[in-house]
Design an enzyme around this catalytic site. Structure first.
Site, PDB file in Angstrom:
ATOM      1  CG  ASP A   1      -1.948   7.360  -2.073  1.00 57.15           C
ATOM      2  OD1 ASP A   1      -2.105   8.519  -1.659  1.00 57.15           O
ATOM      3  OD2 ASP A   1      -0.843   6.781  -2.120  1.00 57.15           O
TER       4      ASP A   1
ATOM      5  CG  ASP B   1       0.398  12.593  -1.834  1.00 57.05           C
ATOM      6  OD1 ASP B   1       1.293  11.780  -1.588  1.00 57.05           O
ATOM      7  OD2 ASP B   1       0.561  13.581  -2.587  1.00 57.05           O
TER       8      ASP B   1
ATOM      9  CD  GLU C   1       3.716  11.711   1.946  1.00 53.32           C
ATOM     10  OE1 GLU C   1       4.823  11.314   1.559  1.00 53.32           O
ATOM     11  OE2 GLU C   1       2.940  12.333   1.194  1.00 53.32           O
TER      12      GLU C   1
ATOM     13  CG  HIS D   1       5.700   5.381  -3.266  1.00 52.02           C
ATOM     14  ND1 HIS D   1       5.039   5.481  -2.061  1.00 52.02           N
ATOM     15  CD2 HIS D   1       5.431   6.525  -3.934  1.00 52.02           C
ATOM     16  CE1 HIS D   1       4.403   6.630  -2.001  1.00 52.02           C
ATOM     17  NE2 HIS D   1       4.625   7.300  -3.128  1.00 52.02           N
ATOM     18  CG  ASP D   2       7.709   9.013  -2.059  1.00 54.18           C
ATOM     19  OD1 ASP D   2       7.524   8.778  -3.268  1.00 54.18           O
ATOM     20  OD2 ASP D   2       6.870   9.560  -1.330  1.00 54.18           O
TER      21      ASP D   2
HETATM   22  O1  TEU Z   1       5.335  12.445  -1.324  1.00 52.23           O
HETATM   23  C1  TEU Z   1       5.602  13.664  -0.737  1.00 52.23           C
HETATM   24  C2  TEU Z   1       6.986  13.899  -0.472  1.00 52.23           C
HETATM   25  O2  TEU Z   1       7.268  14.665   0.429  1.00 52.23           O
HETATM   26  C3  TEU Z   1       8.006  13.193  -1.281  1.00 52.23           C
HETATM   27  O3  TEU Z   1       7.694  13.113  -2.600  1.00 52.23           O
HETATM   28  C4  TEU Z   1       9.263  13.901  -1.164  1.00 52.23           C
HETATM   29  O4  TEU Z   1       9.176  15.123  -1.809  1.00 52.23           O
HETATM   30  C5  TEU Z   1      10.319  13.118  -1.804  1.00 52.23           C
HETATM   31  O5  TEU Z   1      10.283  11.805  -1.343  1.00 52.23           O
HETATM   32  C6  TEU Z   1      11.615  13.722  -1.449  1.00 52.23           C
HETATM   33  O6  TEU Z   1      12.570  12.932  -1.955  1.00 52.23           O
HETATM   34  C7  TEU Z   1       4.087  12.201  -1.838  1.00 52.23           C
HETATM   35  C8  TEU Z   1       4.103  10.908  -2.614  1.00 52.23           C
HETATM   36  O7  TEU Z   1       4.390   9.850  -1.739  1.00 52.23           O
HETATM   37  C9  TEU Z   1       5.074  11.019  -3.742  1.00 52.23           C
HETATM   38  O8  TEU Z   1       5.220   9.824  -4.448  1.00 52.23           O
HETATM   39  C10 TEU Z   1       4.570  12.119  -4.653  1.00 52.23           C
HETATM   40  O9  TEU Z   1       5.513  12.347  -5.678  1.00 52.23           O
HETATM   41  C11 TEU Z   1       4.339  13.427  -3.898  1.00 52.23           C
HETATM   42  O10 TEU Z   1       3.632  13.245  -2.691  1.00 52.23           O
HETATM   43  C12 TEU Z   1       3.514  14.360  -4.730  1.00 52.23           C
HETATM   44  O11 TEU Z   1       2.206  13.899  -4.828  1.00 52.23           O
END
Ligand code: TEU
Ligand code: CA
Length: 546
Positions: A95, A195, A247, A321-322
């Site tokens: 990642d 990411d 992503e 995971h989000d």
């Molecule tokens: O996620 C990007 C992202 O758009 C999400 O974090 C979003 O802001 C959130 O889910 C809204 O609820 C990536 C990663 O997957 C995340 O874990 C990180 O926190 C983020 O980037 C920053 O690196």
């Protein structure tokens, strides 16, 4: 490489398996569970960041891209993981977080100390009349700019204040990122997840956003395709056995096609989130809205159809995971947990693209149901809680949003068995185990009717039934209020998928052609000829062959 017959499993290492009794998952834990992953049948492991990090955003704030955080183990553990995974025909996807790095990274530290070479690695701007350079908001709430005391400047952070955005305009930044990718390729890694990669190209001038939070200025920014092509050329594009996924936050269809069409030499595939906007159409994820089935169908189908037309490729996923657990969000985590988890799996795994499974999904893990703020760990949830308290939002409403939407819902420890801490750790885990681990765990995987067995079958089908990997997509019953249905087709085969998304019986006027046979269903019963009748959350896949 055929992307259509591969399946990726996402590991959140902090919550996967602890082996040294500190309550935190580690690389040795992944090694310990490789046989489990082999049994499931997946091809790749996307492991979320385990590099050196202060862990303000659980590793998405990287302080050194080339070293393993000691909390997770050592470089020897990593090399062992690559080797032992390859012995099982499983390969790793790293990642890469290149939109930003930790403010503890040497680059930022040197920038702060005034080194001009490194200052240009970041986005420093002067404020306006005592205010930040623009009114942009951070994705985690609050200002996207942070003031540097003793100067007249701010730095940009689209995420946490400890995640400073990198300046991709600077060729030295780009070179540094490419060298990192090549470092991991040399270590035997076979893929990458990038990411929020569609946010790296910032606008030429920085302006206030009068209608929004600034997103429109940096999403799919002006040089994004140029940068991705360069990244491809300088790193993974030199090999023909690499798999990549970007992503893409709030992207468009048109850009998604360009990102993932092999002729544009950018990435293998993309994650887009439109199909998950089904319960927050406004874009504010904390809002509680009912699940809109027609929006789900419309979004999934549009992306299936249009990506196919434009030669793009979708990564297929229900969550990561989000996001909250899908069985709690769209399915039924109570009475119909088994049926709805399998139905959701069918709906997704029949589609055209590359399926991703998030750890615990294959056993139908649920949301966390935390009741106190002290149980939450995620920076985004904690920020939201504090911000809303300050705004005077009633406590129960804040809790209700957290309970349904917090990223911690999918970050609780993997439920391996029914012993203390679910077999995750001998110590108290860094985040609480869900009490339902006594019933929901991996012990039932020999059971033909378990969710695990069902996922294993879906993965096997993808590898043995060509239409699943290669078939074109066609939507069916688009207007139906309860059934999601579609057809896939090659010259030799046709596949039909019908899924009832509701706890009530559903029927549709649809007769299958002669000679169709049932490939898989979440109900053990004969399919009756005539009009289609689907019990609560029932899913079926039919195959017709020439
Ligand atoms: O996620 C990007 C992202 O758009 C999400 O974090 C979003 O802001 C959130 O889910 C809204 O609820 C990536 C990663 O997957 C995340 O874990 C990180 O926190 C983020 O980037 C920053 O690196
Ligand atoms: Ca550990």
């Amino acid at each position: 490489m055929n992307l259509g017959n591969k399946v990726v499993y996402q590991i959140y290492p902090k919550s996967f398996q602890d082996t040294n009794g500190d309550g935190i998952g580690d690389l040795q834990g992944i090694i310990r569970r490789l046989d489990y992953l082999k049994e499931l049948g997946v091809d790749y492991l996307w492991i979320t960041p385990f590099f050196l990090s202060p862990q303000n955003d659980n590793g998405y704030d990287i302080a050194d891209y080339r070293s393993i955080d000691p909390m997770y183990g050592t470089m020897e553990d990593f090399d062992q993981l690559v080797r032992e995974a390859a012995d099982r025909n499983i390969y790793l996807m790293m990642d890469m977080v290149f939109n930003h790095c930790s403010t503890k990274h040497e680059w930022f530290q040197k920038a702060l100390a005034g080194d001009p070479y490194y200052r240009d690695f970041f986005i420093f701007k002067k404020g306006k009349n005592g205010l930040p350079p623009t009114n942009w908001e951070s994705n985690f709430g609050g200002d996207a700019w942070n003031y540097l005391p003793g100067t007249d400047e701010y730095y940009l952070h689209l995420f946490h204040v400890s995640q400073a955005d990198l300046n991709w305009e600077n060729p030295n930044v780009r070179r540094a990122c490419y060298d990192i990718v090549n470092f991991w390729i040399d270590k035997g890694v076979k893929g990458f997840r990038f990411d929020v990669i569609n946010l790296i190209s910032k606008p030429e001038t920085y302006e206030d956003d009068l209608t929004g939070n600034g997103k429109k200025y940096y999403t799919d920014g002006p040089k994004i395709h140029e940068y991705l092509q360069e990244l491809n050329r300088e790193t993974f594009g030199r090999f023909d056995d690499m798999i990549t996924v970007g992503e893409m936050s709030s992207t468009t269809l048109e850009n998604s096609i360009r990102y993932s069409n092999s002729d544009s030499h950018e990435l293998s595939m993309i994650f887009s989130f439109h199909h998950l906007r089904i319960d927050y159409p406004s874009g504010n994820k904390w809002e509680i809205q009912p699940f809109r089935f027609h929006d789900l169908k419309k979004n999934l189908f549009t992306w299936q159809r249009e990506m196919e037309k434009g030669g793009g490729w979708n990564a297929l996923f229900w969550y990561n995971h989000d996001q909250p657990r899908i069985v709690s969000r769209v399915g039924d985590e109570g009475k119909y947990r088994l049926e709805s988890a399998k139905m959701l799996a069918t709906a997704l795994h029949g589609l055209k693209g590359t399926p991703y499974i998030y750890q615990g999904e294959e056993i139908g893990m649920t949301n966390a149901h935390f009741t106190d703020i002290s149980q939450y760990r995620d920076i985004e949830s904690l920020n939201y809680y504090n911000l809303m308290r300050r705004k005077g939002k009633p406590e129960e409403e804040i809790y209700e949003s957290l309970r349904r939407k917090s990223r911690d819902n999918s970050r609780t420890p993997m439920q391996w068995d029914d012993t203390e801490n679910a077999g995750f750790s001998e110590a108290d885990p860094w985040i609480s185990v869900i009490p339902n681990y006594k019933e929901i765990n991996t012990l039932d995987r020999e059971d033909e009717n378990s969710i695990f067995s069902y996922y294993r079958k879906l993965i096997r089908l993808r590898k043995t039934v060509p239409v699943l990997a290669d078939g074109s997509f066609e939507a069916l019953l688009e207007e139906d209020d309860r059934i999601l249905a579609y057809k896939r087709r090659t010259k030799e085969q046709e596949l039909y998928v019908f899924c009832n998304f509701f706890p009530e019986e559903a029927s549709a006027d649809f007769s299958l052609q002669e000679g169709c046979r049932c490939l898989l269903s979440n109900y053990n019963e004969e399919i009756q000829p005539g009009a289609l009748k689907l019990r609560p959350y029932k899913a079926v896949m039919f195959l017709w062959e020439k």
